[in-house]
Design an enzyme around this catalytic site. Structure first.
Site, mmCIF file in Angstrom:
data_model
loop_
_atom_site.group_PDB
_atom_site.id
_atom_site.type_symbol
_atom_site.label_atom_id
_atom_site.label_comp_id
_atom_site.label_asym_id
_atom_site.label_seq_id
_atom_site.Cartn_x
_atom_site.Cartn_y
_atom_site.Cartn_z
ATOM 1 N N LEU A 137 0.791 56.006 7.591
ATOM 2 C CA LEU A 137 1.816 56.644 6.770
ATOM 3 C C LEU A 137 1.364 56.584 5.308
ATOM 4 O O LEU A 137 0.979 55.510 4.842
ATOM 5 C CB LEU A 137 3.156 55.924 6.925
ATOM 6 C CG LEU A 137 4.258 56.641 6.153
ATOM 7 C CD1 LEU A 137 4.800 57.805 6.966
ATOM 8 C CD2 LEU A 137 5.353 55.709 5.739
ATOM 9 N N ARG A 161 20.182 69.480 25.984
ATOM 10 C CA ARG A 161 18.853 68.871 26.060
ATOM 11 C C ARG A 161 17.823 69.830 26.658
ATOM 12 O O ARG A 161 17.966 70.286 27.788
ATOM 13 C CB ARG A 161 18.897 67.577 26.886
ATOM 14 C CG ARG A 161 17.567 66.820 26.854
ATOM 15 C CD ARG A 161 17.634 65.489 27.583
ATOM 16 N NE ARG A 161 16.358 64.780 27.469
ATOM 17 C CZ ARG A 161 15.283 65.046 28.229
ATOM 18 N NH1 ARG A 161 15.344 65.968 29.169
ATOM 19 N NH2 ARG A 161 14.149 64.377 28.039
ATOM 20 N N LYS A 209 6.684 60.835 9.012
ATOM 21 C CA LYS A 209 7.609 59.689 9.086
ATOM 22 C C LYS A 209 8.760 60.047 10.016
ATOM 23 O O LYS A 209 9.855 60.402 9.562
ATOM 24 C CB LYS A 209 8.093 59.348 7.675
ATOM 25 C CG LYS A 209 8.697 57.971 7.514
ATOM 26 C CD LYS A 209 8.799 57.625 6.043
ATOM 27 C CE LYS A 209 9.559 56.341 5.773
ATOM 28 N NZ LYS A 209 8.982 55.145 6.368
ATOM 29 N N TYR A 269 12.698 60.564 8.543
ATOM 30 C CA TYR A 269 13.541 59.690 7.742
ATOM 31 C C TYR A 269 12.814 59.250 6.474
ATOM 32 O O TYR A 269 11.592 59.403 6.369
ATOM 33 C CB TYR A 269 14.002 58.472 8.557
ATOM 34 C CG TYR A 269 12.949 57.411 8.772
ATOM 35 C CD1 TYR A 269 11.942 57.574 9.713
ATOM 36 C CD2 TYR A 269 12.951 56.241 8.015
ATOM 37 C CE1 TYR A 269 10.972 56.595 9.895
ATOM 38 C CE2 TYR A 269 11.987 55.258 8.194
ATOM 39 C CZ TYR A 269 10.999 55.439 9.132
ATOM 40 O OH TYR A 269 10.036 54.481 9.300
ATOM 41 N N GLU A 311 -2.588 49.849 9.368
ATOM 42 C CA GLU A 311 -1.464 49.539 8.486
ATOM 43 C C GLU A 311 -0.576 48.557 9.233
ATOM 44 O O GLU A 311 -0.850 48.208 10.374
ATOM 45 C CB GLU A 311 -0.686 50.808 8.119
ATOM 46 C CG GLU A 311 -0.058 51.519 9.313
ATOM 47 C CD GLU A 311 0.729 52.770 8.935
ATOM 48 O OE1 GLU A 311 1.232 52.848 7.805
ATOM 49 O OE2 GLU A 311 0.847 53.657 9.792
ATOM 50 N N ARG A 329 7.709 63.770 0.081
ATOM 51 C CA ARG A 329 7.254 63.384 1.425
ATOM 52 C C ARG A 329 8.232 63.875 2.490
ATOM 53 O O ARG A 329 7.826 64.362 3.545
ATOM 54 C CB ARG A 329 7.074 61.861 1.510
ATOM 55 C CG ARG A 329 6.519 61.410 2.852
ATOM 56 C CD ARG A 329 6.124 59.945 2.855
ATOM 57 N NE ARG A 329 7.280 59.069 2.719
ATOM 58 C CZ ARG A 329 7.200 57.739 2.625
ATOM 59 N NH1 ARG A 329 6.014 57.132 2.651
ATOM 60 N NH2 ARG A 329 8.286 57.007 2.514
ATOM 61 N N HIS A 389 13.377 70.377 25.840
ATOM 62 C CA HIS A 389 12.308 69.935 24.942
ATOM 63 C C HIS A 389 12.031 70.952 23.826
ATOM 64 O O HIS A 389 11.833 70.578 22.673
ATOM 65 C CB HIS A 389 11.019 69.678 25.724
ATOM 66 C CG HIS A 389 11.063 68.420 26.539
ATOM 67 N ND1 HIS A 389 11.931 68.248 27.594
ATOM 68 C CD2 HIS A 389 10.341 67.271 26.449
ATOM 69 C CE1 HIS A 389 11.747 67.038 28.117
ATOM 70 N NE2 HIS A 389 10.790 66.423 27.437
HETATM 71 N N1 PDD Z 1 8.563 51.709 6.214
HETATM 72 N N2 PDD Z 1 3.625 52.266 7.051
HETATM 73 C C1 PDD Z 1 4.659 52.378 7.897
HETATM 74 C C2 PDD Z 1 4.386 52.500 9.357
HETATM 75 C C3 PDD Z 1 5.970 52.382 7.403
HETATM 76 O O1 PDD Z 1 7.016 52.505 8.252
HETATM 77 C C4 PDD Z 1 6.189 52.240 6.012
HETATM 78 C C5 PDD Z 1 7.568 52.259 5.417
HETATM 79 C C6 PDD Z 1 5.072 52.111 5.173
HETATM 80 C C7 PDD Z 1 5.207 51.998 3.672
HETATM 81 O O2 PDD Z 1 5.683 53.205 3.134
HETATM 82 P P1 PDD Z 1 6.540 53.219 1.793
HETATM 83 O O3 PDD Z 1 5.708 52.578 0.749
HETATM 84 O O4 PDD Z 1 6.765 54.664 1.532
HETATM 85 O O5 PDD Z 1 7.817 52.449 2.047
HETATM 86 C C8 PDD Z 1 3.809 52.140 5.727
HETATM 87 C C9 PDD Z 1 9.928 51.805 5.779
HETATM 88 C C10 PDD Z 1 10.231 50.917 4.599
HETATM 89 C C11 PDD Z 1 10.831 51.547 6.973
HETATM 90 O O6 PDD Z 1 10.549 52.137 8.005
HETATM 91 O O7 PDD Z 1 11.798 50.804 6.853
#
Ligand code: PDD
Length: 287
Positions: free
Chosen positions: A204, A100, A148, A33, A180, A52, A102
């Site tokens: 991320l 379903r 992501k 996503y 993070e 990305r 895996h």
């Molecule tokens: N989240 N780290 C994690 C685990 C994240 O889920 C996100 C973003 C970030 C920051 O990434 P970016 O600068 O690209 O938004 C760091 C988004 C906003 C979300 O899941 O809603």
């Protein structure tokens, strides 16, 4: 106007928008996503988000036929149809619908979903003045959080713990290292140096993170991409976080302990100016 969503090429009322129950995103979190900020009707940092997204799809071997140009038009069409100038667009692409199993299905086309919701970016400017609090939680996520994916249970539980503690965010700690936040990147400032965890498989690679590094470096500020410990964070001069939905927010307390004097720091404020000037430059947005 009813809220509208995008499902596999169609724009329809959100209430009627759905995927099959055997969507692999639902059953296996076999989906990636993106979340992008839209200000003044313009998508912020669209190109880096697309890059990305493509990388994540490639990492998982999800085959998605659409090229960047037509996809960009679809995203813009959904934003325009919803009629919000300031909003967030959520984009999710799963490996498709299949019985379903895996292992990957043979021929399932990817399922593409987009939703848009109104967002008050002005609140982030107000929070720039007050700062926000974070707590810490063990980082118990899988080993490829650089991809992501919608497999966010570790993040969800950490964020909920933060909410219950009256904090904005939970910083995820592995051993001694702050990696993070549950949905944001984490930063500290010490002796004028701006420090954040290096990219790799453990965080991320945030788009807001990348943007801030470029802006800070261009302004002759020193950025160090290196792991930092919770003890360093607790004795830092300043701390802050970044993400698409929170381009920069000062962190004024960690686990109930004030960061320095418990007020947003000077370098964080300076970075705030740089970040919001860049937002204005790209989108024309003004508070
Ligand atoms: N989240 N780290 C994690 C685990 C994240 O889920 C996100 C973003 C970030 C920051 O990434 P970016 O600068 O690209 O938004 C760091 C988004 C906003 C979300 O899941 O809603």
């Amino acid at each position: 106007m009813p809220q509208l969503a995008y499902v596999n090429g169609r724009i329809l009322p959100l209430a009627n928008a759905s995927l099959h129950v055997e969507d692999r995103g639902t059953q296996f979190a076999d989906a990636v996503y993106e979340v992008c900020a839209v200000l003044n009707g313009q998508i912020l940092d669209w190109q880096p988000h697309l890059v990305r997204l493509r990388r994540n799809l490639a990492e998982l071997g999800i085959d998605w036929g659409m090229a960047d140009g037509p996809f960009t038009l679809q995203a813009r069409r959904l934003i325009a149809a919803n009629g919000h100038r300031d909003c967030i667009i959520y984009i999710q692409i799963s490996r498709g619908t299949a019985r379903r199993d895996h292992a990957f299905p043979g021929q399932a086309p990817a399922n593409v979903v987009m939703t848009v919701r109104r967002f008050d970016f002005g609140q982030r400017l107000r929070q720039l003045e007050t700062g926000i609090k974070v707590i810490t939680r063990p980082d118990n996520r899988w080993g490829r959080v650089d991809i992501k994916t919608t497999g966010l249970l570790g993040n969800v539980l950490a964020k909920q713990a933060a909410r219950e503690a009256g904090a904005f965010e939970a910083w995820l700690v592995s051993g001694e290292t702050v990696r993070e936040g549950s949905s944001t990147n984490a930063w500290i400032v010490k002796d004028g140096r701006i420090i954040t965890h290096p990219i790799g498989t453990a965080i991320l690679p945030g788009i807001a993170r990348d943007s801030l590094i470029r802006l800070a470096t261009a302004a002759q500020l020193v950025v160090e991409e290196r792991p930092f410990t919770l003890a360093e964070a607790l004795s830092a001069d300043e701390a802050f976080l970044t993400s698409t939905t929170a381009p920069i927010l000062p962190v004024v307390a960690i686990d109930g302990q004030a960061v320095a004097d418990g007020r947003p720091g000077q370098i964080t404020r300076r970075l705030g100016e740089l970040v919001w000037n860049e937002v204005a430059r790209q989108t024309g947005w003004r508070a």
